[in-house]
Scaffold this motif. Structure first.
Motif, PDB file in Angstrom:
ATOM      1  N   LEU A  85      32.346  29.413  31.614  1.00 45.92           N
ATOM      2  CA  LEU A  85      32.854  30.595  32.309  1.00 45.92           C
ATOM      3  C   LEU A  85      32.177  30.786  33.658  1.00 45.92           C
ATOM      4  N   LYS A  86      32.963  31.295  34.592  1.00 45.74           N
ATOM      5  CA  LYS A  86      32.510  31.532  35.958  1.00 45.74           C
ATOM      6  C   LYS A  86      32.671  33.021  36.280  1.00 45.74           C
ATOM      7  N   PRO A  87      31.922  33.517  37.250  1.00 49.42           N
ATOM      8  CA  PRO A  87      32.084  34.927  37.634  1.00 49.42           C
ATOM      9  C   PRO A  87      33.522  35.269  38.021  1.00 49.42           C
ATOM     10  N   GLU A  88      34.239  34.325  38.584  1.00 47.42           N
ATOM     11  CA  GLU A  88      35.622  34.591  38.991  1.00 47.42           C
ATOM     12  C   GLU A  88      36.576  34.689  37.801  1.00 47.42           C
ATOM     13  N   ASP A  89      36.095  34.407  36.603  1.00 48.08           N
ATOM     14  CA  ASP A  89      36.905  34.625  35.397  1.00 48.08           C
ATOM     15  C   ASP A  89      36.839  36.084  34.926  1.00 48.08           C
ATOM     16  N   THR A  90      35.994  36.868  35.556  1.00 46.16           N
ATOM     17  CA  THR A  90      35.873  38.279  35.187  1.00 46.16           C
ATOM     18  C   THR A  90      37.193  39.003  35.404  1.00 46.16           C
TER      19      THR A  90
END
Length: 121
Positions: A85-90
């Motif tokens: 998971l990446k921050p942009e998946d928030t």
């Protein structure tokens, strides 16, 4: 009344994993496509993954190789396994299902209530 109930969201560090579940309930005769959308703050809702009744899948490019959608037709449930998971998946993640159901056996698209996924250190 047909309902979709999601679970599995939460806070995870970058590189971590989460598994979302979406269970259907009510008078259901058949389910066609099931899938997941997400909506980040200030952005439009986007389709993340879709799975047909036969099992074929499609993903948005940004999650290919990291997310896996699956379904259990016996349980009328769809899952989204999210790895790396990446921050942009928030975002808030919404499940949907194309269902023939209800008291008059009508085909309609139903939505879950949404579950928050936050990727942050």
């Amino acid at each position: 009344q047909v309902q979709l109930v999601e679970s599995g969201g939460g806070l995870v560090q970058p590189g971590g994993s989460l598994r979302l579940s979406c269970a259907t309930s009510g008078r259901i005769f058949s389910i066609y496509d099931m899938g997941w959308y997400r909506q980040a703050p200030g952005k439009q809702r986007e389709l993340v993954a879709i799975i047909a009744s036969g099992g074929s899948t499609n993903y948005v490019d940004s999650v290919k190789g990291r997310f896996t959608i699956s379904r259990d037709n016996a349980k009328n449930t769809v899952y989204l396994q999210m790895n790396s998971l990446k921050p942009e998946d928030t975002a808030v993640y919404y499940c949907y299902a194309d269902i023939v159901g209800g008291p008059v056996r009508k085909r309609n698209v139903y939505w879950g209530q949404g579950t928050q996924v936050t990727v942050s250190s």
